[in-house]
Design an enzyme around this catalytic site. Structure first.
Site, PDB file in Angstrom:
ATOM      1  N   GLU A  48     -72.374   4.234  25.670  1.00  0.00           N
ATOM      2  CA  GLU A  48     -72.218   3.229  26.721  1.00  0.00           C
ATOM      3  C   GLU A  48     -73.382   2.243  26.730  1.00  0.00           C
ATOM      4  O   GLU A  48     -73.179   1.045  26.862  1.00  0.00           O
ATOM      5  CB  GLU A  48     -72.085   3.882  28.101  1.00  0.00           C
ATOM      6  CG  GLU A  48     -70.737   4.516  28.364  1.00  0.00           C
ATOM      7  CD  GLU A  48     -69.615   3.509  28.592  1.00  0.00           C
ATOM      8  OE1 GLU A  48     -69.863   2.299  28.698  1.00  0.00           O
ATOM      9  OE2 GLU A  48     -68.462   3.958  28.664  1.00  0.00           O
ATOM     10  N   ASP A  85     -70.884  -3.912  34.110  1.00  0.00           N
ATOM     11  CA  ASP A  85     -71.283  -2.510  34.021  1.00  0.00           C
ATOM     12  C   ASP A  85     -72.808  -2.463  33.933  1.00  0.00           C
ATOM     13  O   ASP A  85     -73.413  -3.257  33.210  1.00  0.00           O
ATOM     14  CB  ASP A  85     -70.671  -1.848  32.789  1.00  0.00           C
ATOM     15  CG  ASP A  85     -69.152  -1.877  32.806  1.00  0.00           C
ATOM     16  OD1 ASP A  85     -68.573  -1.776  33.900  1.00  0.00           O
ATOM     17  OD2 ASP A  85     -68.551  -1.996  31.730  1.00  0.00           O
TER      18      ASP A  85
END
Length: 151
Positions: A59, A76
């Site tokens: 991620e 994000d």
């Protein structure tokens, strides 16, 4: 008559520098991150610490300062790439829910305690780590021993 000095630019600069200092991020080494999360996430909802290391590796590259813009709809944030539409408040995302009750920017500092608590909430409310695309793509069903090897 003494000349008045405008302090506003100096105050703005001081606040900006304080924010930069407070929000200093960190790029974790793999084993350092593993050791840090082992006590807080290992076994949570049945997922080993290796799953969490794999997730964060794919991620964010284990970088707490990571930010990813999702086509202008949301962003994000942090080491787990927590989304601003559902889980944190970035004051930019329309119709944000803020399920973790935190500011997105707080996910970008070197203290990941709130990141871990929010990630736990996401996993619990979303039925596990499948809430993260990177976990489904790179970690789910894979041999994850390389994420903890030598640690």
């Amino acid at each position: 008559m003494p000349r008045r000095v405008n302090m506003k630019p100096a105050v703005i600069l001081a606040v900006y520098l304080a924010i930069c200092y407070v929000t200093e991020g960190k790029r974790f080494e793999r084993c350092e991150f593993y050791k840090y999360i082992k006590s807080g996430l290992d076994g949570y909802m049945g997922y080993s610490a290796a799953n969490w290391v794999c997730l964060a590796t794919h991620e964010s590259g284990l970088n707490t300062m990571a930010i990813n813009n999702n086509n202008g709809q949301s962003s994000d944030y942090g080491i787990f790439q927590i989304n601003s539409k559902y889980w944190c408040n970035d004051y930019k995302t329309a119709k944000a829910v803020n399920g973790c009750g935190i500011l997105c920017e707080s996910l970008r500092d070197d203290n990941i305690a709130n990141d871990i608590e929010c990630a736990k909430k996401i996993a619990k409310q979303s039925g596990g780590l499948s809430a993260w695309v990177a976990w489904k793509k790179f970690c789910k069903g894979e041999n994850l021993s390389k994420y903890t090897a030598g640690c």
